[in-house]
Design a protein around this motif. Structure first.
Motif, PDB file in Angstrom:
ATOM      1  N   ASP A  32     -18.162   9.099 -16.927  1.00  0.00           N
ATOM      2  CA  ASP A  32     -16.982   9.351 -17.747  1.00  0.00           C
ATOM      3  C   ASP A  32     -17.034  10.719 -18.411  1.00  0.00           C
ATOM      4  O   ASP A  32     -15.994  11.364 -18.611  1.00  0.00           O
ATOM      5  N   THR A  33     -18.221  11.184 -18.767  1.00  0.00           N
ATOM      6  CA  THR A  33     -18.349  12.518 -19.350  1.00  0.00           C
ATOM      7  C   THR A  33     -18.029  13.579 -18.306  1.00  0.00           C
ATOM      8  O   THR A  33     -17.360  14.584 -18.598  1.00  0.00           O
ATOM      9  N   LEU A  34     -18.489  13.376 -17.087  1.00  0.00           N
ATOM     10  CA  LEU A  34     -18.158  14.297 -16.011  1.00  0.00           C
ATOM     11  C   LEU A  34     -16.651  14.315 -15.777  1.00  0.00           C
ATOM     12  O   LEU A  34     -16.056  15.398 -15.612  1.00  0.00           O
ATOM     13  N   LEU A  35     -16.014  13.163 -15.764  1.00  0.00           N
ATOM     14  CA  LEU A  35     -14.568  13.100 -15.580  1.00  0.00           C
ATOM     15  C   LEU A  35     -13.832  13.882 -16.663  1.00  0.00           C
ATOM     16  O   LEU A  35     -12.830  14.549 -16.385  1.00  0.00           O
ATOM     17  N   HIS A  36     -14.336  13.804 -17.883  1.00  0.00           N
ATOM     18  CA  HIS A  36     -13.725  14.563 -18.972  1.00  0.00           C
ATOM     19  C   HIS A  36     -13.724  16.052 -18.655  1.00  0.00           C
ATOM     20  O   HIS A  36     -12.699  16.737 -18.803  1.00  0.00           O
ATOM     21  N   HIS A  37     -14.858  16.573 -18.225  1.00  0.00           N
ATOM     22  CA  HIS A  37     -14.951  18.000 -17.915  1.00  0.00           C
ATOM     23  C   HIS A  37     -14.086  18.353 -16.709  1.00  0.00           C
ATOM     24  O   HIS A  37     -13.422  19.401 -16.691  1.00  0.00           O
ATOM     25  N   MET A  38     -14.100  17.507 -15.711  1.00  0.00           N
ATOM     26  CA  MET A  38     -13.291  17.770 -14.524  1.00  0.00           C
ATOM     27  C   MET A  38     -11.807  17.828 -14.880  1.00  0.00           C
ATOM     28  O   MET A  38     -11.097  18.744 -14.464  1.00  0.00           O
ATOM     29  N   ASP A  39     -11.349  16.854 -15.651  1.00  0.00           N
ATOM     30  CA  ASP A  39      -9.935  16.821 -16.021  1.00  0.00           C
ATOM     31  C   ASP A  39      -9.562  18.019 -16.888  1.00  0.00           C
ATOM     32  O   ASP A  39      -8.486  18.604 -16.736  1.00  0.00           O
ATOM     33  N   ARG A  40     -10.452  18.384 -17.774  1.00  0.00           N
ATOM     34  CA  ARG A  40     -10.174  19.502 -18.680  1.00  0.00           C
ATOM     35  C   ARG A  40     -10.050  20.819 -17.926  1.00  0.00           C
ATOM     36  O   ARG A  40      -9.251  21.688 -18.308  1.00  0.00           O
ATOM     37  N   HIS A  41     -10.810  20.949 -16.837  1.00  0.00           N
ATOM     38  CA  HIS A  41     -10.863  22.246 -16.150  1.00  0.00           C
ATOM     39  C   HIS A  41     -10.219  22.208 -14.764  1.00  0.00           C
ATOM     40  O   HIS A  41     -10.393  23.149 -13.980  1.00  0.00           O
ATOM     41  N   GLY A  42      -9.470  21.168 -14.473  1.00  0.00           N
ATOM     42  CA  GLY A  42      -8.696  21.136 -13.239  1.00  0.00           C
ATOM     43  C   GLY A  42      -9.497  20.947 -11.972  1.00  0.00           C
ATOM     44  O   GLY A  42      -9.142  21.475 -10.916  1.00  0.00           O
ATOM     45  N   VAL A  74     -26.770  19.783 -16.121  1.00  0.00           N
ATOM     46  CA  VAL A  74     -27.764  20.809 -16.437  1.00  0.00           C
ATOM     47  C   VAL A  74     -27.087  22.110 -16.837  1.00  0.00           C
ATOM     48  O   VAL A  74     -27.596  22.864 -17.668  1.00  0.00           O
ATOM     49  N   VAL A  75     -25.906  22.347 -16.276  1.00  0.00           N
ATOM     50  CA  VAL A  75     -25.161  23.560 -16.592  1.00  0.00           C
ATOM     51  C   VAL A  75     -24.839  23.668 -18.084  1.00  0.00           C
ATOM     52  O   VAL A  75     -24.630  24.774 -18.600  1.00  0.00           O
ATOM     53  N   SER A  76     -24.818  22.545 -18.777  1.00  0.00           N
ATOM     54  CA  SER A  76     -24.507  22.576 -20.208  1.00  0.00           C
ATOM     55  C   SER A  76     -25.559  23.328 -21.014  1.00  0.00           C
ATOM     56  O   SER A  76     -25.285  23.786 -22.122  1.00  0.00           O
ATOM     57  N   SER A  77     -26.778  23.461 -20.457  1.00  0.00           N
ATOM     58  CA  SER A  77     -27.813  24.242 -21.139  1.00  0.00           C
ATOM     59  C   SER A  77     -27.731  25.720 -20.789  1.00  0.00           C
ATOM     60  O   SER A  77     -28.496  26.524 -21.314  1.00  0.00           O
ATOM     61  N   ARG A  78     -26.790  26.056 -19.901  1.00  0.00           N
ATOM     62  CA  ARG A  78     -26.563  27.453 -19.547  1.00  0.00           C
ATOM     63  C   ARG A  78     -25.170  27.842 -20.057  1.00  0.00           C
ATOM     64  O   ARG A  78     -24.892  27.754 -21.247  1.00  0.00           O
ATOM     65  N   GLU A  79     -24.254  28.232 -19.181  1.00  0.00           N
ATOM     66  CA  GLU A  79     -22.961  28.722 -19.650  1.00  0.00           C
ATOM     67  C   GLU A  79     -21.945  27.630 -19.919  1.00  0.00           C
ATOM     68  O   GLU A  79     -20.898  27.883 -20.501  1.00  0.00           O
ATOM     69  N   GLY A  80     -22.226  26.399 -19.486  1.00  0.00           N
ATOM     70  CA  GLY A  80     -21.275  25.313 -19.691  1.00  0.00           C
ATOM     71  C   GLY A  80     -20.376  25.117 -18.485  1.00  0.00           C
ATOM     72  O   GLY A  80     -20.195  26.019 -17.660  1.00  0.00           O
ATOM     73  N   TYR A  81     -19.787  23.924 -18.371  1.00  0.00           N
ATOM     74  CA  TYR A  81     -19.042  23.551 -17.167  1.00  0.00           C
ATOM     75  C   TYR A  81     -17.852  24.483 -16.912  1.00  0.00           C
ATOM     76  O   TYR A  81     -17.681  25.011 -15.818  1.00  0.00           O
ATOM     77  N   GLY A  82     -17.032  24.661 -17.940  1.00  0.00           N
ATOM     78  CA  GLY A  82     -15.832  25.477 -17.748  1.00  0.00           C
ATOM     79  C   GLY A  82     -16.140  26.909 -17.384  1.00  0.00           C
ATOM     80  O   GLY A  82     -15.466  27.514 -16.529  1.00  0.00           O
ATOM     81  N   GLN A  83     -17.168  27.485 -17.996  1.00  0.00           N
ATOM     82  CA  GLN A  83     -17.547  28.863 -17.679  1.00  0.00           C
ATOM     83  C   GLN A  83     -18.182  28.960 -16.290  1.00  0.00           C
ATOM     84  O   GLN A  83     -18.012  29.962 -15.586  1.00  0.00           O
ATOM     85  N   ALA A  84     -18.930  27.905 -15.909  1.00  0.00           N
ATOM     86  CA  ALA A  84     -19.541  27.911 -14.582  1.00  0.00           C
ATOM     87  C   ALA A  84     -18.469  27.977 -13.496  1.00  0.00           C
ATOM     88  O   ALA A  84     -18.672  28.596 -12.449  1.00  0.00           O
ATOM     89  N   CYS A 134     -23.031  17.659  -8.635  1.00  0.00           N
ATOM     90  CA  CYS A 134     -23.056  17.029  -9.961  1.00  0.00           C
ATOM     91  C   CYS A 134     -24.067  15.892  -9.974  1.00  0.00           C
ATOM     92  O   CYS A 134     -24.285  15.228  -8.954  1.00  0.00           O
ATOM     93  N   HIS A 135     -24.669  15.662 -11.133  1.00  0.00           N
ATOM     94  CA  HIS A 135     -25.567  14.527 -11.327  1.00  0.00           C
ATOM     95  C   HIS A 135     -25.014  13.655 -12.454  1.00  0.00           C
ATOM     96  O   HIS A 135     -24.564  14.170 -13.489  1.00  0.00           O
ATOM     97  N   THR A 136     -25.060  12.339 -12.277  1.00  0.00           N
ATOM     98  CA  THR A 136     -24.706  11.409 -13.340  1.00  0.00           C
ATOM     99  C   THR A 136     -25.691  10.245 -13.317  1.00  0.00           C
ATOM    100  O   THR A 136     -26.436  10.068 -12.340  1.00  0.00           O
ATOM    101  N   GLY A 137     -25.691   9.460 -14.366  1.00  0.00           N
ATOM    102  CA  GLY A 137     -26.575   8.293 -14.406  1.00  0.00           C
ATOM    103  C   GLY A 137     -26.380   7.486 -15.662  1.00  0.00           C
ATOM    104  O   GLY A 137     -25.770   7.953 -16.631  1.00  0.00           O
ATOM    105  N   ASP A 138     -26.905   6.271 -15.642  1.00  0.00           N
ATOM    106  CA  ASP A 138     -26.832   5.420 -16.826  1.00  0.00           C
ATOM    107  C   ASP A 138     -28.148   5.392 -17.581  1.00  0.00           C
ATOM    108  O   ASP A 138     -28.228   4.826 -18.668  1.00  0.00           O
ATOM    109  N   ARG A 139     -29.195   6.010 -17.024  1.00  0.00           N
ATOM    110  CA  ARG A 139     -30.494   6.053 -17.702  1.00  0.00           C
ATOM    111  C   ARG A 139     -30.987   7.474 -17.920  1.00  0.00           C
ATOM    112  O   ARG A 139     -31.954   7.701 -18.645  1.00  0.00           O
ATOM    113  N   TRP A 140     -30.357   8.434 -17.287  1.00  0.00           N
ATOM    114  CA  TRP A 140     -30.741   9.846 -17.409  1.00  0.00           C
ATOM    115  C   TRP A 140     -29.500  10.676 -17.112  1.00  0.00           C
ATOM    116  O   TRP A 140     -28.629  10.260 -16.355  1.00  0.00           O
ATOM    117  N   TYR A 141     -29.416  11.847 -17.718  1.00  0.00           N
ATOM    118  CA  TYR A 141     -28.226  12.687 -17.614  1.00  0.00           C
ATOM    119  C   TYR A 141     -27.032  12.004 -18.282  1.00  0.00           C
ATOM    120  O   TYR A 141     -27.194  11.082 -19.080  1.00  0.00           O
TER     121      TYR A 141
END
Length: 266
Positions: free
Chosen positions: A18-28, A223-233, A7-14
């Motif tokens: 907290d957005t990553l945590l949202h996806h992680m929590d949503r998909h276990g 980057v996966v969001s431009s492909r199938e998305g986190y949950g589908q990945a 996973c990649h995160t940042g405060d100036r790019w990507y």
């Protein structure tokens, strides 16, 4: 336990953590490895994210090899809790010892998340480098190639030559979402059984070479969001692995990463 190894995160790019945590929590997804983006050598945001969420994240940092003190900086990052460093197969240090940064990673007990393509991974010079560091865990990103489907038979063959690195017991490889490995289906209603048939020629050689115990699933967020998305990945890839190698699911999607991280923390 599901662990995302890429996973990649940042405060100036990507996206922020907290957005990553949202996806992680949503998909276990229980934990994730934060992999420093290319060209970013300020690891403050990533290390701070680990300090704020020590039960959810570990940090794989970047270091600027154009600096004479790159090995010292890596040691500082390790002292702050980094579990690994991101390097290219062609990365070399300044000074008399071009492999100094690789030696430092091994000495510090860090893993190397290795970003490259089928050419640089398949270069005999990299094979020779890998052989010099048997105590250094090296994890090849993006199933040993670029983060895109193989364009032709030559690209498929080049990726599969990379799998020859599996002869080194300390080399692992990351399994990404299927959207990184196969072209977007023309019929978006295609079910996982169809995807399994398409993905099988890519996945089987990796499993046969490395065995299920040396593959780690990684989403490539965001980057996966431009492909199938986190949950589908996660979901589609897990379903395909379940069909092809049912005994490997728990390891690929968490157990192998958990074992690797436990080994790094000794």
């Amino acid at each position: 336990m599901v662990i995302d190894s890429h996973c990649h995160t940042g405060d100036r790019w990507y996206e922020p953590v907290d957005t990553l945590l949202h996806h992680m929590d949503r998909h276990g997804v229980s934990r994730a490895m934060l992999i420093q983006m290319l060209g970013q050598f300020d690891n403050g945001y990533q290390q701070d994210s680990v300090q704020r969420h020590p039960d959810r994240f570990v940090s794989v940092v970047g270091v600027d090899l154009s600096r004479a003190d790159a090995c010292d900086e890596l040691e500082r990052q390790a002292a702050q809790g980094a579990v690994g460093v991101r390097l290219r197969p062609t990365d070399r240090s300044l000074g008399d010892d071009p492999l100094a940064i690789w030696r430092a990673a091994e000495r510090l007990g860090l893993l190397v998340s290795c970003v490259g393509n089928s050419t640089t991974f398949g270069d005999p010079a990299f094979d020779a480098l890998v052989a010099q560091f048997p105590r250094l865990t090296i994890v090849l990103e993006h199933l040993g190639s670029n983060s895109s489907p193989d364009a032709d038979a030559a690209a498929v063959a080049a990726r599969q030559r990379v799998f020859g690195l599996a002869r080194h017991a300390h080399v692992c490889i990351k399994l990404p979402g299927l959207g990184e490995l196969i072209a977007r289906p023309a019929l978006m209603a295609a079910d996982p059984f169809t995807l399994a048939a398409v993905a099988s020629p890519v996945l089987r050689p990796a499993f046969e070479a490395f065995g299920p115990e040396r593959l780690l699933w990684g989403s490539d967020f965001p980057v996966v969001s431009s492909r199938e998305g986190y949950g589908q990945a996660l979901g589609l890839c897990r379903e395909v692995v379940r069909q092809l190698y049912p005994q490997a699911v728990d390891g690929v999607f968490g157990g192998n990463a958990q074992t690797l991280l436990a080994r790094q923390s000794r």
